[in-house]
Design a protein around this motif. Structure first.
Motif, PDB file in Angstrom:
ATOM      1  N   ARG A 116      34.476  85.999 -36.766  1.00 36.28           N
ATOM      2  CA  ARG A 116      34.115  86.581 -37.652  1.00 36.28           C
ATOM      3  C   ARG A 116      34.026  85.823 -38.523  1.00 36.28           C
ATOM      4  NH1 ARG A 116      35.747  84.790 -42.585  1.00 36.28           N
ATOM      5  NH2 ARG A 116      35.203  82.849 -42.087  1.00 36.28           N
ATOM      6  N   ILE A 117      33.112  84.694 -38.387  1.00 32.23           N
ATOM      7  CA  ILE A 117      31.941  84.026 -39.453  1.00 32.23           C
ATOM      8  C   ILE A 117      30.953  84.645 -38.937  1.00 32.23           C
ATOM      9  CG2 ILE A 117      30.483  82.404 -39.525  1.00 32.23           C
ATOM     10  CD1 ILE A 117      32.664  80.288 -38.450  1.00 32.23           C
ATOM     11  N   GLY A 118      30.305  85.729 -38.013  1.00 36.36           N
ATOM     12  CA  GLY A 118      29.038  86.341 -37.370  1.00 36.36           C
ATOM     13  C   GLY A 118      28.329  85.719 -35.805  1.00 36.36           C
ATOM     14  N   PHE A 119      29.022  85.053 -35.929  1.00 38.48           N
ATOM     15  CA  PHE A 119      28.531  83.838 -34.772  1.00 38.48           C
ATOM     16  C   PHE A 119      28.006  84.655 -33.098  1.00 38.48           C
ATOM     17  CE2 PHE A 119      29.453  79.256 -35.441  1.00 38.48           C
ATOM     18  CZ  PHE A 119      28.868  79.644 -36.781  1.00 38.48           C
ATOM     19  N   GLU A 120      26.865  84.858 -32.706  1.00 36.66           N
ATOM     20  CA  GLU A 120      26.738  86.349 -32.088  1.00 36.66           C
ATOM     21  C   GLU A 120      27.160  85.265 -30.786  1.00 36.66           C
ATOM     22  OE1 GLU A 120      22.375  86.251 -32.501  1.00 36.66           O
ATOM     23  OE2 GLU A 120      22.624  88.210 -33.933  1.00 36.66           O
ATOM     24  N   ARG A 121      26.845  83.784 -30.701  1.00 34.00           N
ATOM     25  CA  ARG A 121      27.548  83.089 -29.213  1.00 34.00           C
ATOM     26  C   ARG A 121      28.896  82.661 -29.386  1.00 34.00           C
ATOM     27  NH1 ARG A 121      26.273  77.845 -26.579  1.00 34.00           N
ATOM     28  NH2 ARG A 121      25.955  77.873 -24.806  1.00 34.00           N
ATOM     29  N   ILE A 122      30.259  83.594 -28.484  1.00 39.71           N
ATOM     30  CA  ILE A 122      31.186  82.985 -29.148  1.00 39.71           C
ATOM     31  C   ILE A 122      31.517  82.104 -27.626  1.00 39.71           C
ATOM     32  CG2 ILE A 122      33.285  83.807 -29.518  1.00 39.71           C
ATOM     33  CD1 ILE A 122      31.497  85.074 -31.966  1.00 39.71           C
ATOM     34  N   ASP A 123      31.099  81.033 -27.964  1.00 36.70           N
ATOM     35  CA  ASP A 123      31.426  80.284 -26.639  1.00 36.70           C
ATOM     36  C   ASP A 123      30.873  78.738 -26.912  1.00 36.70           C
ATOM     37  OD1 ASP A 123      31.541  79.604 -23.940  1.00 36.70           O
ATOM     38  OD2 ASP A 123      29.364  80.213 -23.309  1.00 36.70           O
ATOM     39  N   THR A 124      30.992  77.714 -26.681  1.00 32.90           N
ATOM     40  CA  THR A 124      30.940  76.197 -26.781  1.00 32.90           C
ATOM     41  C   THR A 124      30.977  75.440 -25.479  1.00 32.90           C
ATOM     42  OG1 THR A 124      30.924  74.575 -28.140  1.00 32.90           O
ATOM     43  CG2 THR A 124      33.145  75.250 -27.529  1.00 32.90           C
ATOM     44  N   GLU A 125      30.789  74.378 -25.567  1.00 35.26           N
ATOM     45  CA  GLU A 125      30.907  73.426 -24.298  1.00 35.26           C
ATOM     46  C   GLU A 125      32.130  72.582 -25.132  1.00 35.26           C
ATOM     47  OE1 GLU A 125      27.853  70.817 -22.852  1.00 35.26           O
ATOM     48  OE2 GLU A 125      26.347  72.187 -23.469  1.00 35.26           O
ATOM     49  N   VAL A 126      32.885  72.319 -24.176  1.00 34.92           N
ATOM     50  CA  VAL A 126      33.997  71.504 -24.055  1.00 34.92           C
ATOM     51  C   VAL A 126      34.142  70.344 -24.653  1.00 34.92           C
ATOM     52  CG1 VAL A 126      36.279  70.544 -22.808  1.00 34.92           C
ATOM     53  CG2 VAL A 126      34.973  72.557 -21.508  1.00 34.92           C
ATOM     54  N   ARG A 127      33.238  69.417 -25.234  1.00 35.94           N
ATOM     55  CA  ARG A 127      32.558  68.861 -25.074  1.00 35.94           C
ATOM     56  C   ARG A 127      32.956  68.604 -27.154  1.00 35.94           C
ATOM     57  NH1 ARG A 127      27.288  66.136 -25.529  1.00 35.94           N
ATOM     58  NH2 ARG A 127      25.790  68.858 -24.378  1.00 35.94           N
ATOM     59  N   HIS A 128      32.388  69.461 -27.248  1.00 37.12           N
ATOM     60  CA  HIS A 128      32.062  69.875 -28.234  1.00 37.12           C
ATOM     61  C   HIS A 128      33.281  70.561 -30.278  1.00 37.12           C
ATOM     62  CE1 HIS A 128      27.838  70.352 -27.471  1.00 37.12           C
ATOM     63  NE2 HIS A 128      27.977  69.858 -27.358  1.00 37.12           N
ATOM     64  N   ILE A 129      34.056  70.575 -28.983  1.00 38.16           N
ATOM     65  CA  ILE A 129      35.423  71.160 -29.607  1.00 38.16           C
ATOM     66  C   ILE A 129      35.760  70.070 -29.813  1.00 38.16           C
ATOM     67  CG2 ILE A 129      38.214  72.079 -29.224  1.00 38.16           C
ATOM     68  CD1 ILE A 129      36.800  74.310 -27.774  1.00 38.16           C
ATOM     69  N   LEU A 130      36.362  69.769 -31.459  1.00 41.75           N
ATOM     70  CA  LEU A 130      37.091  68.651 -31.729  1.00 41.75           C
ATOM     71  C   LEU A 130      38.533  68.979 -32.634  1.00 41.75           C
ATOM     72  CD1 LEU A 130      33.627  66.488 -33.677  1.00 41.75           C
ATOM     73  CD2 LEU A 130      34.735  66.322 -31.352  1.00 41.75           C
ATOM     74  N   PHE A 131      39.350  67.895 -32.697  1.00 44.66           N
ATOM     75  CA  PHE A 131      40.620  67.929 -32.879  1.00 44.66           C
ATOM     76  C   PHE A 131      40.809  66.465 -34.274  1.00 44.66           C
ATOM     77  CE2 PHE A 131      41.631  69.826 -29.406  1.00 44.66           C
ATOM     78  CZ  PHE A 131      42.126  71.126 -29.890  1.00 44.66           C
ATOM     79  N   ASN A 132      40.850  66.900 -35.509  1.00 42.66           N
ATOM     80  CA  ASN A 132      40.860  66.122 -36.531  1.00 42.66           C
ATOM     81  C   ASN A 132      42.326  65.238 -36.684  1.00 42.66           C
ATOM     82  OD1 ASN A 132      42.967  67.647 -38.113  1.00 42.66           O
ATOM     83  ND2 ASN A 132      41.309  67.878 -39.449  1.00 42.66           N
ATOM     84  N   GLU A 133      42.885  64.542 -37.793  1.00 43.35           N
ATOM     85  CA  GLU A 133      43.364  63.225 -37.387  1.00 43.35           C
ATOM     86  C   GLU A 133      45.048  64.873 -37.231  1.00 43.35           C
ATOM     87  OE1 GLU A 133      42.531  59.244 -38.931  1.00 43.35           O
ATOM     88  OE2 GLU A 133      42.453  60.971 -40.671  1.00 43.35           O
ATOM     89  N   ALA A 134      44.828  65.395 -38.243  1.00 41.01           N
ATOM     90  CA  ALA A 134      45.811  66.463 -38.380  1.00 41.01           C
ATOM     91  C   ALA A 134      45.789  67.060 -37.364  1.00 41.01           C
ATOM     92  CB  ALA A 134      45.894  66.701 -39.699  1.00 41.01           C
ATOM     93  N   MET A 135      45.386  67.281 -36.076  1.00 35.65           N
ATOM     94  CA  MET A 135      44.707  68.203 -34.706  1.00 35.65           C
ATOM     95  C   MET A 135      44.889  69.629 -35.243  1.00 35.65           C
ATOM     96  SD  MET A 135      45.135  65.732 -32.187  1.00 35.65           S
ATOM     97  CE  MET A 135      45.543  67.423 -31.185  1.00 35.65           C
ATOM     98  N   GLU A 136      43.512  69.657 -36.102  1.00 34.01           N
ATOM     99  CA  GLU A 136      42.984  70.453 -37.024  1.00 34.01           C
ATOM    100  C   GLU A 136      41.747  71.342 -35.735  1.00 34.01           C
ATOM    101  OE1 GLU A 136      44.390  71.159 -41.294  1.00 34.01           O
ATOM    102  OE2 GLU A 136      42.650  69.945 -40.964  1.00 34.01           O
TER     103      GLU A 136
END
Length: 189
Positions: A116-136
């Motif tokens: 939706r943002i418009g990124f061309e690469r819809i992918d990421t490394e597992v380690r680049h996904i974070l969850f804040n204290e509210a698990m967002e």
């Protein structure tokens, strides 16, 4: 932040890694190092200004989205952004020893939001996904968001498989979004 302001003014806008010897290191990678400035802000110092420009472009493009850390300021070789208080996906998996459907649902929503943002690469490394204290969910290290088109998160799927959660991830994808499961199932093998 006052110390950071004095570092910038002392160095005429540029910073170096040695300027942060008294700061807590929260991440190190091929492209730079991240230091905590305050309880809610961090700075990423880049070794290559071109890489900084790529990441900056993606962060600016994503500021309307809750999945991208807030951007506060930047200079020739640094970006000051939101410090995400919480844990990475690998830390979560190590602690919980499972990948529940609710987490997979958030990961799938992350990929939808990247599109939706418009990124061309819809992918990421597992380690680049974070969850804040509210698990967002948040995603970091966005330098490849543009320039390489990828609609299937092959790097993520390979990474989650390597962590031992590939089958569990795909099981939940099948339950949550059968058409997506069908499109992605070859990526897991």
């Amino acid at each position: 932040m006052e110390d950071f302001k004095s570092i910038i003014s002392k160095n005429k806008g540029k910073v170096s890694l040695k300027d942060f010897k008294d700061y807590k290191v929260i991440g190190k990678g091929n492209d730079g190092s991240v230091f905590q400035l305050t309880p809610d802000r961090c700075v990423k110092v880049f070794g290559n200004e071109e890489t900084k420009k790529l990441e900056m472009h993606a962060m600016q493009k994503g500021q309307s989205s809750s999945i991208i850390p807030r951007l506060y300021e930047h200079g020739p070789n640094y970006i000051v952004m939101e410090y995400v208080k919480g844990i990475s996906l690998p830390q979560y998996l190590k602690k919980e020893k499972q990948l529940p459907e609710e987490i997979v649902e958030k990961i799938l929503a992350l990929f939808v939001e990247m599109k939706r943002i418009g990124f061309e690469r819809i992918d990421t490394e597992v380690r680049h996904i974070l969850f804040n204290e509210a698990m967002e969910i948040k995603v970091i290290d966005l330098k490849r968001a543009f320039g390489s088109v990828r609609t299937t998160p092959t790097k993520f799927i390979k990474g989650i498989k390597k962590k031992g959660y590939g089958n569990e991830f795909m099981y939940h994808v099948k339950n949550l979004n059968p058409p997506l499961y069908k499109a992605w199932k070859d990526s897991i093998d």
